[in-house]
Design a protein around this motif. Structure first.
Motif, PDB file in Angstrom:
ATOM      1  N   GLY A   3      17.038  15.282  -5.750  1.00 46.72           N
ATOM      2  CA  GLY A   3      17.188  13.870  -5.428  1.00 46.72           C
ATOM      3  C   GLY A   3      15.965  13.057  -5.798  1.00 46.72           C
ATOM      4  N   GLY A   4      15.887  11.862  -5.201  1.00 43.10           N
ATOM      5  CA  GLY A   4      14.740  11.000  -5.443  1.00 43.10           C
ATOM      6  C   GLY A   4      14.855  10.131  -6.669  1.00 43.10           C
ATOM      7  N   ALA A  13       8.395   8.561  -3.221  1.00 43.32           N
ATOM      8  CA  ALA A  13       7.423   7.483  -3.028  1.00 43.32           C
ATOM      9  C   ALA A  13       7.810   6.393  -4.019  1.00 43.32           C
ATOM     10  CB  ALA A  13       5.997   7.966  -3.263  1.00 43.32           C
ATOM     11  N   ALA A  14       7.402   5.170  -3.741  1.00 40.30           N
ATOM     12  CA  ALA A  14       7.742   4.047  -4.621  1.00 40.30           C
ATOM     13  C   ALA A  14       6.461   3.469  -5.207  1.00 40.30           C
ATOM     14  CB  ALA A  14       8.494   2.970  -3.845  1.00 40.30           C
ATOM     15  N   ASN A  15       6.514   3.139  -6.482  1.00 43.71           N
ATOM     16  CA  ASN A  15       5.351   2.534  -7.127  1.00 43.71           C
ATOM     17  C   ASN A  15       5.070   1.142  -6.579  1.00 43.71           C
ATOM     18  OD1 ASN A  15       4.015   4.140  -9.160  1.00 43.71           O
ATOM     19  ND2 ASN A  15       5.930   4.161 -10.285  1.00 43.71           N
ATOM     20  N   PHE A  75       0.849  10.986   3.544  1.00 43.49           N
ATOM     21  CA  PHE A  75       2.002  11.735   4.038  1.00 43.49           C
ATOM     22  C   PHE A  75       3.071  10.831   4.657  1.00 43.49           C
ATOM     23  CE2 PHE A  75       4.013  15.613   5.626  1.00 43.49           C
ATOM     24  CZ  PHE A  75       3.637  16.525   4.654  1.00 43.49           C
ATOM     25  N   SER A  76       2.762   9.561   4.833  1.00 42.80           N
ATOM     26  CA  SER A  76       3.765   8.609   5.318  1.00 42.80           C
ATOM     27  C   SER A  76       4.585   8.025   4.184  1.00 42.80           C
ATOM     28  CB  SER A  76       3.083   7.477   6.076  1.00 42.80           C
ATOM     29  OG  SER A  76       2.355   6.664   5.175  1.00 42.80           O
ATOM     30  N   SER A  77       4.271   8.391   2.945  1.00 44.88           N
ATOM     31  CA  SER A  77       4.882   7.930   1.690  1.00 44.88           C
ATOM     32  C   SER A  77       4.287   6.623   1.196  1.00 44.88           C
ATOM     33  CB  SER A  77       6.416   7.818   1.771  1.00 44.88           C
ATOM     34  OG  SER A  77       6.858   6.631   2.389  1.00 44.88           O
ATOM     35  N   ASP A  78       3.357   6.012   1.921  1.00 43.87           N
ATOM     36  CA  ASP A  78       2.690   4.807   1.431  1.00 43.87           C
ATOM     37  C   ASP A  78       1.624   5.167   0.396  1.00 43.87           C
ATOM     38  OD1 ASP A  78       4.003   2.798   2.848  1.00 43.87           O
ATOM     39  OD2 ASP A  78       2.710   3.030   4.599  1.00 43.87           O
TER      40      ASP A  78
END
Length: 457
Positions: free
Chosen positions: A81-82, A324-326, A121-124
């Motif tokens: 996924g992702g 994660a998002a850019n 680790f929070s995805s930020d």
């Protein structure tokens, strides 16, 4: 007055009052799941990518503080996924910064686009190394964990301090078609991760550690909570989240707590809350309500990549949607689940996207359009192994006026149009992502409007 014989018997047992703890644990648990989703997901991904060897050409597998490099562009055999990109080869790593910094090194990259996205680790995100931020010349960059103080070797540049002791590095190296893959792979093989204590030690080998937390089996209804508690202990949230965690302590949720020690009524409610939270996160992402809708395209908010205290968007639109998002300055991703008339994209539908010459995506690097199945955010298997199409595609057929028409459908359109074909799913709901790397000012300002997807049959 009624006869006493008509009155209820005084020795009948009273009805048991409802146990308030069940409802409290359920409602608080749903909020806890949304808050903790990135920690749960990252705990699962880290274990899978560090300890489970699968098809290593396309599925990450590397020890802690080591890079995994994709052997080729990702294809439909990757099923984690992702919504993965297929324009770049990935270089991924989990870093443990508890004891010391790790130095990331890369060679002179010339004109090639590359980026190393650094996420806590929070995805930020907390920083970048790459063409946009640090330039293309060879460089060494220290990734430093919370609380570390010390001196770095000469020539090593320190990036922003990581917010958590564990960090995910998401490296992307542009590949301009299959013929360019060997050159891109040569660059990848020169990327290095070196713990500070081994810097400058000739012949030193980075230890191959795979001792990461193993999440509970999927059959364990409390598994997500056990993973969350363990990951919160490893990666303490920021101090201002203490008020959130204090509310969850009474139901066994928090750093190092034992959820199994809770009463049965609470554990049953938490199991329901995890299931409901999972559904909520997926539904929020699919709804598109987190974005501005323009011609069916979902324009992300400027906070994407660093949603921080917006826990639902952090969970659904950042972590679930892309691991994660850019940051928008690095790339803007426009998602689309519907045609220009507002109808959902159909598994059997045939569609076109037409860009006039002055409507092409304005970018400093490159752009591409890719399709995915909506249920699992994976690439769509197809007969020509084509998963994206963009300005760097070798097979494009341009219109006489400089415009471009792309064809989105399950089967090839035939003739010259085949070069402009993006395969879609014939059996499942699907969506597309338009990726714009190093987008221009009009994209960042929301002034550029992407043309809609038109259904033709």
């Amino acid at each position: 007055m009624s006869n006493s014989a008509d009155q209820p018997s005084s020795d009948a047992p009273p009805a048991a009052p409802p146990d308030w703890r069940a409802e409290y644990a359920y409602t608080a648990g749903v909020q806890a799941f949304i808050y903790g989703f990135p920690y749960i997901f990252y705990g699962q991904l880290r274990h899978a990518w560090v300890t489970i060897e699968r098809d290593t050409a396309v599925v990450p597998y590397a020890a802690v503080n080591h890079f995994w490099h994709a052997g080729h562009l990702l294809d439909a055999s990757y099923r984690d996924g992702g919504s993965p990109s297929t324009d770049t080869v990935y270089s991924l790593a989990w870093l443990d910064l508890r004891d010391e910094p790790v130095i990331l090194s890369h060679p002179d990259m010339g004109e090639r686009y590359f980026t190393f996205q650094l996420a806590g680790f929070s995805s930020d995100n907390f920083d970048y190394v790459g063409q946009r931020t640090t330039g293309t010349a060879a460089g060494d960059f220290a990734i430093v964990g919370p609380g570390w103080e010390g001196d770095l070797p000469d020539g090593v540049r320190r990036v922003e301090t990581a917010p958590t002791p564990w960090v995910l590095v998401l490296g992307r190296t542009f590949v301009n078609g299959s013929a360019d893959l060997p050159a891109a792979r040569e660059m990848q093989h020169q990327y290095r991760l070196t713990p500070l204590s081994l810097w400058g030690v000739e012949g030193a080998a980075v230890p191959e550690r795979r001792d990461v937390y193993a999440p509970a089996a999927p059959t364990d209804p409390l598994g997500p909570w056990k993973t969350l508690n363990a990951m919160l202990a490893e990666n303490p949230p920021p101090p201002h989240h203490a008020v959130v965690l204090e509310q969850l302590r009474d139901i066994g949720i928090g750093p190092g707590l034992d959820v199994e020690a809770q009463p049965a009524v609470v554990k049953e409610a938490l199991a329901r809350a995890a299931a409901a939270g999972t559904a909520l996160v997926h539904q929020q992402f699919a709804s598109g309500q987190w974005a501005d809708l323009v011609n069916g395209w979902r324009y992300p908010p400027p906070e994407v990549g660093r949603f921080g205290d917006d826990f639902m968007k952090r969970a659904a639109d950042q972590c679930l949607a892309g691991i994660a998002a850019n940051d928008p300055a690095e790339s803007v991703y426009l998602l689309n689940f519907q045609d220009a008339d507002g109808a959902p994209l159909s598994p059997q539908g045939r569609y076109e996207v037409h860009f006039s010459a002055d409507e092409l995506p304005p970018v400093e690097a490159f752009w591409s359009l890719a399709s995915y199945t909506a249920a699992d955010l994976n690439l769509i298997p197809n007969s020509v192994d084509r998963y994206s199409i963009g300005d760097h595609s070798e097979h494009l057929s341009w219109n006489d006026d400089g415009g471009l028409t792309l064809y989105l459908q399950p089967e090839a359109p035939g003739g010259a149009a085949d070069g402009n074909w993006l395969p879609t799913s014939a059996t499942q709901p699907w969506f597309v992502i338009l990726r714009m790397y190093r987008p221009g000012p009009t994209v960042l300002a929301g002034a550029w409007r992407c043309p809609g997807i038109n259904r033709v049959a």
